[in-house]
Write a protein that holds these residues in place. Structure first.
Motif, short mmCIF file in Angstrom:
data_model
loop_
_atom_site.label_atom_id
_atom_site.label_comp_id
_atom_site.label_asym_id
_atom_site.label_seq_id
_atom_site.Cartn_x
_atom_site.Cartn_y
_atom_site.Cartn_z
N GLU A 80 -11.02 -15.29 -10.27
CA GLU A 80 -12.40 -14.67 -10.27
C GLU A 80 -12.42 -13.59 -9.10
O GLU A 80 -13.49 -13.59 -8.65
N ASN A 81 -11.40 -12.91 -9.10
CA ASN A 81 -11.25 -11.58 -8.39
C ASN A 81 -11.71 -11.62 -6.69
O ASN A 81 -12.10 -10.84 -6.00
N GLU A 82 -11.75 -12.87 -6.39
CA GLU A 82 -12.01 -13.12 -4.83
C GLU A 82 -10.76 -12.66 -4.01
O GLU A 82 -10.94 -12.40 -2.94
N VAL A 83 -9.45 -13.00 -4.63
CA VAL A 83 -8.26 -12.52 -4.15
C VAL A 83 -7.48 -11.50 -5.03
O VAL A 83 -7.56 -11.77 -6.10
N LYS A 84 -7.44 -10.14 -4.52
CA LYS A 84 -6.91 -9.16 -5.49
C LYS A 84 -5.47 -8.78 -5.17
O LYS A 84 -5.02 -8.72 -4.10
N VAL A 85 -4.55 -8.93 -6.08
CA VAL A 85 -3.03 -8.89 -5.94
C VAL A 85 -2.72 -7.37 -6.00
O VAL A 85 -2.89 -6.66 -6.85
N LYS A 86 -1.70 -7.10 -5.19
CA LYS A 86 -1.19 -5.89 -4.98
C LYS A 86 0.44 -6.13 -5.29
O LYS A 86 0.92 -6.95 -4.76
N LYS A 87 1.16 -4.97 -5.51
CA LYS A 87 2.43 -4.99 -5.46
C LYS A 87 2.91 -4.69 -4.13
O LYS A 87 2.43 -4.77 -2.94
N LYS A 88 4.24 -4.87 -3.89
CA LYS A 88 4.83 -5.03 -2.64
C LYS A 88 4.55 -3.73 -1.78
O LYS A 88 4.46 -2.59 -2.07
N VAL A 89 4.34 -3.97 -0.27
CA VAL A 89 4.01 -2.92 0.51
C VAL A 89 5.35 -2.25 0.90
O VAL A 89 6.20 -2.61 1.39
N ILE A 90 5.18 -0.84 0.79
CA ILE A 90 6.38 -0.03 1.02
C ILE A 90 6.16 1.06 2.01
O ILE A 90 7.24 1.34 2.75
N GLY A 91 5.08 1.12 2.71
CA GLY A 91 4.89 1.80 3.76
C GLY A 91 3.33 2.14 4.16
O GLY A 91 2.38 1.56 3.57
N VAL A 92 3.05 3.34 4.79
CA VAL A 92 1.85 3.63 5.39
C VAL A 92 1.61 5.05 5.35
O VAL A 92 2.59 5.94 5.58
N ASN A 93 0.56 5.43 4.76
CA ASN A 93 0.13 7.00 4.66
C ASN A 93 -1.19 7.26 5.68
O ASN A 93 -2.10 6.96 5.04
N LYS A 94 -1.00 7.39 6.67
CA LYS A 94 -1.93 7.76 7.69
C LYS A 94 -2.76 6.51 7.98
O LYS A 94 -2.20 5.61 8.37
N SER A 95 -4.01 6.10 7.65
CA SER A 95 -4.58 4.91 7.54
C SER A 95 -4.59 3.98 6.51
O SER A 95 -5.29 3.08 6.31
N LYS A 96 -3.59 4.34 5.51
CA LYS A 96 -3.89 3.59 4.56
C LYS A 96 -2.27 2.77 4.16
O LYS A 96 -1.51 3.37 4.35
N ILE A 97 -2.58 1.84 3.50
CA ILE A 97 -1.26 0.86 3.15
C ILE A 97 -0.86 1.50 1.97
O ILE A 97 -1.47 1.46 0.83
N LYS A 98 0.40 1.67 1.63
CA LYS A 98 0.77 2.21 0.27
C LYS A 98 1.76 1.05 -0.46
O LYS A 98 2.64 0.39 0.18
N PHE A 99 1.58 0.98 -1.57
CA PHE A 99 2.38 -0.30 -2.40
C PHE A 99 3.37 0.46 -3.43
O PHE A 99 3.45 1.69 -3.55
N GLU A 100 4.03 -0.50 -3.94
CA GLU A 100 5.15 -0.17 -4.75
C GLU A 100 4.90 0.83 -5.88
O GLU A 100 5.69 1.47 -6.54
#
Length: 347
Positions: A245-265
């Motif tokens: 129902e798109n209440e939880v959005k799935v992301k890939k593995k977290v691999i780092g941070v770019n300034k104020s953003k979280i970067k994924f695989e």
């Protein structure tokens, strides 16, 4: 001088205490906390176990309530307190171990409350000790609120805005579903999610695991190795529904941070206000000053909790003997085995 000193008064330590009492050993349990069940009390408010009451009993005492029902963390705390009271298990609280070393063939335990000596030591501190958080978390801007799942109680600890739960285990799943009811929520996972029902044909899934022999599969069996390799599924379908129902959005593995953003695989990035690290724990014993206990990877060298060091035992390790070794449902079997080994050594 005690026959045996147990370090840790969680379910593992209490189970050992039960059997030591049966054998009339002169023993004591040391714990740095202030009361029984303290580690359970600190867990998140909405925590409900995915194992039913019938599989959450320690030796000698059943868990009150609907046997196929699932207890809350507060019920577990009450159960553990009643257990200690019923069996008069001797615990020294507010006693933090500083070091454990060998002395004239016995063990010397230095604590913030003084020194103890024992012929045997059982380390029952469990697998949930030091939060495991990747090093790059230190690069994440201070404007983003970070908290480990072991410190999370409820959403009042979070800043306004969205939340990213990192880790696809059952704790991460429960926390993500809870947060999704009030804010945009993302769940970062390193592998595909798999699910199993909590209840099948009006019986807990663990009832069927028991019937199929899964609960009894030991760590060295073919079935045990397969289960360890696959890891735990998500029990229940709440998360699956929330994702659909798109209440939880799935992301890939977290691999780092770019300034104020979280970067994924997959090289996507999002800006987040809160991060909950549901990334598990490291098992560490910085106070254990005895050579030959750990291997090069820092894992305990043991055979079903019996270490190579005479008189030194462990209990509550993940897959110490089988899947339930670190859980309420299985720790009693290991406790019985260890105390029998202690008894054989001296009598």
């Amino acid at each position: 001088m005690y026959d045996t000193i147990v370090i840790g008064a969680g379910q593992a330590g209490l189970s050992v205490g039960y059997y030591l009492k049966e054998y009339n050993h002169n023993y004591i349990i040391l714990d740095k906390g202030s009361e029984v069940g303290e580690s359970w009390k600190k867990r998140y408010d909405s925590l409900i176990l995915f194992t039913p009451r019938i599989y959450n009993s320690l030796p000698g005492m059943s868990f009150d309530g609907d046997k196929q029902g699932f207890p809350t963390k507060d019920e577990v705390v009450t159960y553990l307190k009643n257990y200690v009271e019923r069996y008069e298990i001797p615990i020294h609280f507010h006693t933090e171990v500083v070091s454990v070393s060998k002395l004239n063939g016995n063990f010397l335990i230095k604590t913030n409350q003084g020194k103890y000596q024992a012929k045997n030591i059982v380390i029952a501190t469990g697998p949930f000790q030091t939060p495991k958080i990747p090093l790059f978390s230190k690069e994440i801007p201070s404007t983003i609120n970070q908290i480990h799942s072991s410190q999370y109680k409820n959403s009042s600890q979070l800043l306004d805005g969205n939340a990213l739960v990192i880790g696809g285990g059952n704790s991460g799943a429960q926390i993500a579903v809870e947060l999704s009811k009030e804010r945009d929520t993302y769940l970062a996972v390193s592998k595909n999610l798999s699910y199993l029902p909590l209840v099948l044909m009006r019986k807990s899934i663990f009832f069927w695991f028991d019937k199929l022999g899964i609960l009894k599969a030991n760590s060295n069996s073919k079935l045990g190795r397969i289960i360890q390799k696959k890891g735990d599924p998500i029990f229940g379908f709440e998360l699956k529904r929330a994702i659909k129902e798109n209440e939880v959005k799935v992301k890939k593995k977290v691999i780092g941070v770019n300034k104020s953003k979280i970067k994924f695989e997959d090289n996507t990035m999002i800006k987040v206000s809160n991060i909950i690290w549901a990334t598990g724990f490291k098992t560490e014993f910085p106070w254990l000053q005895i050579d030959g206990v750990l291997d090069k990877e820092g894992k305990v060298i043991h055979s079903r909790g019996v270490s190579k060091i005479q008189g030194l035992y462990f209990i509550g390790l993940p897959w110490q003997y089988r899947r339930g070794s670190a859980l309420l449902q299985g720790v009693g079997y290991d406790a019985k085995h260890i105390v029998k080994k202690i008894e054989e050594r001296f009598y």
